[in-house]
Design a protein around this motif. Structure first.
Motif, PDB file in Angstrom:
ATOM      1  N   PHE A 103      32.466  33.811  50.283  1.00  0.00           N
ATOM      2  CA  PHE A 103      32.265  35.204  49.869  1.00  0.00           C
ATOM      3  C   PHE A 103      33.586  35.956  50.031  1.00  0.00           C
ATOM      4  O   PHE A 103      34.210  35.908  51.088  1.00  0.00           O
ATOM      5  N   THR A 104      33.999  36.640  48.969  1.00  0.00           N
ATOM      6  CA  THR A 104      35.217  37.439  49.033  1.00  0.00           C
ATOM      7  C   THR A 104      34.882  38.909  48.830  1.00  0.00           C
ATOM      8  O   THR A 104      33.999  39.253  48.051  1.00  0.00           O
ATOM      9  N   GLY A 105      35.593  39.756  49.534  1.00  0.00           N
ATOM     10  CA  GLY A 105      35.367  41.191  49.415  1.00  0.00           C
ATOM     11  C   GLY A 105      36.551  41.969  49.936  1.00  0.00           C
ATOM     12  O   GLY A 105      37.466  41.423  50.555  1.00  0.00           O
ATOM     13  N   ARG A 106      36.512  43.274  49.688  1.00  0.00           N
ATOM     14  CA  ARG A 106      37.627  44.149  50.048  1.00  0.00           C
ATOM     15  C   ARG A 106      38.932  43.568  49.516  1.00  0.00           C
ATOM     16  O   ARG A 106      39.925  43.451  50.232  1.00  0.00           O
ATOM     17  N   VAL A 107      38.917  43.219  48.227  1.00  0.00           N
ATOM     18  CA  VAL A 107      40.094  42.635  47.581  1.00  0.00           C
ATOM     19  C   VAL A 107      40.749  43.687  46.701  1.00  0.00           C
ATOM     20  O   VAL A 107      40.074  44.344  45.900  1.00  0.00           O
ATOM     21  N   CYS A 108      42.043  43.859  46.850  1.00  0.00           N
ATOM     22  CA  CYS A 108      42.747  44.840  46.029  1.00  0.00           C
ATOM     23  C   CYS A 108      44.203  44.420  45.878  1.00  0.00           C
ATOM     24  O   CYS A 108      44.843  43.993  46.842  1.00  0.00           O
ATOM     25  N   LEU A 109      44.716  44.519  44.656  1.00  0.00           N
ATOM     26  CA  LEU A 109      46.112  44.211  44.366  1.00  0.00           C
ATOM     27  C   LEU A 109      46.800  45.430  43.776  1.00  0.00           C
ATOM     28  O   LEU A 109      46.233  46.136  42.935  1.00  0.00           O
ATOM     29  N   HIS A 110      48.020  45.661  44.209  1.00  0.00           N
ATOM     30  CA  HIS A 110      48.848  46.704  43.599  1.00  0.00           C
ATOM     31  C   HIS A 110      49.089  46.327  42.135  1.00  0.00           C
ATOM     32  O   HIS A 110      49.250  45.140  41.805  1.00  0.00           O
TER      33      HIS A 110
ATOM     34  N   LEU B 269      46.836  38.959  53.631  1.00  0.00           N
ATOM     35  CA  LEU B 269      47.728  40.040  53.213  1.00  0.00           C
ATOM     36  C   LEU B 269      48.840  39.459  52.354  1.00  0.00           C
ATOM     37  O   LEU B 269      49.460  38.454  52.723  1.00  0.00           O
ATOM     38  N   LEU B 270      49.097  40.084  51.228  1.00  0.00           N
ATOM     39  CA  LEU B 270      50.227  39.733  50.375  1.00  0.00           C
ATOM     40  C   LEU B 270      51.317  40.772  50.564  1.00  0.00           C
ATOM     41  O   LEU B 270      51.118  41.956  50.293  1.00  0.00           O
ATOM     42  N   GLU B 271      52.473  40.326  51.042  1.00  0.00           N
ATOM     43  CA  GLU B 271      53.616  41.211  51.221  1.00  0.00           C
ATOM     44  C   GLU B 271      54.709  40.847  50.220  1.00  0.00           C
ATOM     45  O   GLU B 271      54.970  39.666  49.982  1.00  0.00           O
ATOM     46  N   VAL B 272      55.325  41.848  49.649  1.00  0.00           N
ATOM     47  CA  VAL B 272      56.459  41.671  48.755  1.00  0.00           C
ATOM     48  C   VAL B 272      57.650  42.383  49.380  1.00  0.00           C
ATOM     49  O   VAL B 272      57.622  43.611  49.546  1.00  0.00           O
ATOM     50  N   ASP B 273      58.632  41.616  49.765  1.00  0.00           N
ATOM     51  CA  ASP B 273      59.788  42.164  50.485  1.00  0.00           C
ATOM     52  C   ASP B 273      59.353  43.005  51.682  1.00  0.00           C
ATOM     53  O   ASP B 273      59.893  44.081  51.952  1.00  0.00           O
ATOM     54  N   GLY B 274      58.349  42.517  52.398  1.00  0.00           N
ATOM     55  CA  GLY B 274      57.910  43.169  53.625  1.00  0.00           C
ATOM     56  C   GLY B 274      56.922  44.297  53.460  1.00  0.00           C
ATOM     57  O   GLY B 274      56.473  44.869  54.456  1.00  0.00           O
ATOM     58  N   VAL B 275      56.524  44.611  52.215  1.00  0.00           N
ATOM     59  CA  VAL B 275      55.591  45.705  51.951  1.00  0.00           C
ATOM     60  C   VAL B 275      54.251  45.124  51.502  1.00  0.00           C
ATOM     61  O   VAL B 275      54.211  44.263  50.613  1.00  0.00           O
ATOM     62  N   VAL B 276      53.147  45.571  52.109  1.00  0.00           N
ATOM     63  CA  VAL B 276      51.816  45.087  51.725  1.00  0.00           C
ATOM     64  C   VAL B 276      51.501  45.560  50.306  1.00  0.00           C
ATOM     65  O   VAL B 276      51.487  46.759  50.023  1.00  0.00           O
ATOM     66  N   MET B 277      51.258  44.591  49.418  1.00  0.00           N
ATOM     67  CA  MET B 277      50.965  44.893  48.013  1.00  0.00           C
ATOM     68  C   MET B 277      49.609  44.351  47.579  1.00  0.00           C
ATOM     69  O   MET B 277      49.232  44.499  46.415  1.00  0.00           O
ATOM     70  N   GLY B 278      48.898  43.717  48.485  1.00  0.00           N
ATOM     71  CA  GLY B 278      47.575  43.201  48.159  1.00  0.00           C
ATOM     72  C   GLY B 278      46.924  42.601  49.390  1.00  0.00           C
ATOM     73  O   GLY B 278      47.595  42.288  50.374  1.00  0.00           O
ATOM     74  N   PHE B 279      45.622  42.471  49.319  1.00  0.00           N
ATOM     75  CA  PHE B 279      44.875  41.921  50.450  1.00  0.00           C
ATOM     76  C   PHE B 279      43.473  41.559  49.988  1.00  0.00           C
ATOM     77  O   PHE B 279      43.030  41.945  48.900  1.00  0.00           O
ATOM     78  N   GLY B 280      42.780  40.827  50.833  1.00  0.00           N
ATOM     79  CA  GLY B 280      41.391  40.490  50.540  1.00  0.00           C
ATOM     80  C   GLY B 280      40.729  39.875  51.751  1.00  0.00           C
ATOM     81  O   GLY B 280      41.392  39.358  52.652  1.00  0.00           O
TER      82      GLY B 280
END
Length: 260
Positions: A89-96, A60-71
């Protein structure tokens, strides 16, 4: 769970990476992930959750405590002629959209590569994913020298065998080996989808993706494979440096990251 802080650039907000097993994700975390997905995807949350739960680990990628991406990441160890390889293998990856374009995925990918290299320095290591949009596919031609599929390059026998073995184990019966696609009609990328804007096809790599994965608007993911060799990492670093010193090219109308 493990935590890693990404260094901020300039006055940028604080970014934090955390790593979780799927069972550790709270409902709040999953709700935040789904909110990011809805910016790019039309589909079913049930299908999304099913894919998340098939992973070994979720970042999980958090920016100032807010989830902005994950994979999600899952490791496979298929054999070729008696020798094991490692497939990340990577999947379910999404970035704001606000955090794209900062080589975040490349940096996370390098972390996993170094872990596997340290575990077994002599084992071949590959990156594999299903490109559910042309933007996810563009990670390959924009960063690496050798990967499949690409124009004019036949998939070698070893790599074909590894790809088929992993795809069948992960996504059977949704994997169609003849077309090298995984079908997920319950999750379709609109942002980054082919046919959303005809001008996107002026890009040669987008046009190629459109030709080899015509079922993308119905949820087909093009299965991609990239050998994580020193030469490929050198190409990735070189292209990242070039992007840092020259103006960005025309921005494609649609934008998203990989799914699977």
């Amino acid at each position: 769970m493990s935590t890693h802080a990404l260094p901020p650039s300039g006055a940028a907000p604080m970014r934090r990476l955390t790593f979780h097993r799927p069972s550790e994700l709270s409902k709040g975390m999953r709700d935040a992930m789904w909110a990011v997905v809805l910016l790019a995807v039309r589909g079913s949350r049930e299908e999304f959750e099913r894919g998340v739960n098939k992973m070994d680990e979720i970042w999980l990628l958090e920016v100032d405590g807010v989830v902005m991406g994950f994979g999600g990441v899952r490791l496979f160890h298929p054999e070729w002629r008696g020798r094991k390889c490692c497939v990340i293998f990577t999947g379910r990856v999404c970035l704001h959209p606000s955090v794209r374009g900062n080589s975040i995925l490349q940096r996370i990918g390098f972390r996993y590569y170094m872990q596997r290299l340290k575990a077994n320095p002599l084992r071949r290591i590959y990156w594999m994913f299903g490109a559910g949009s042309f933007k996810s596919y563009l990670l390959l031609p924009r960063n690496f020298h050798t990967y499949w599929p690409r124009p004019g390059a036949e998939l070698p026998a070893r790599e074909r065998a590894l790809l088929d073995a992993v795809a069948r184990e992960f996504d059977d019966p949704l994997y169609r080996p003849g077309a090298s696609v995984m079908s997920h009609p319950g999750l379709v990328y609109v942002d980054g989808g082919i046919g959303v804007n005809p001008d996107d096809l002026r890009d040669a790599d987008v046009a190629f993706y459109s030709r080899v994965n015509p079922g993308q608007p119905r949820g087909d993911d093009l299965v991609c494979l990239c050998p994580l060799t020193q030469a490929n990492w050198a190409a990735c670093l070189g292209r990242a440096l070039l992007r840092a010193v020259r103006p960005r090219p025309r921005t494609l109308t649609s934008s998203t990251d990989s799914r699977s």
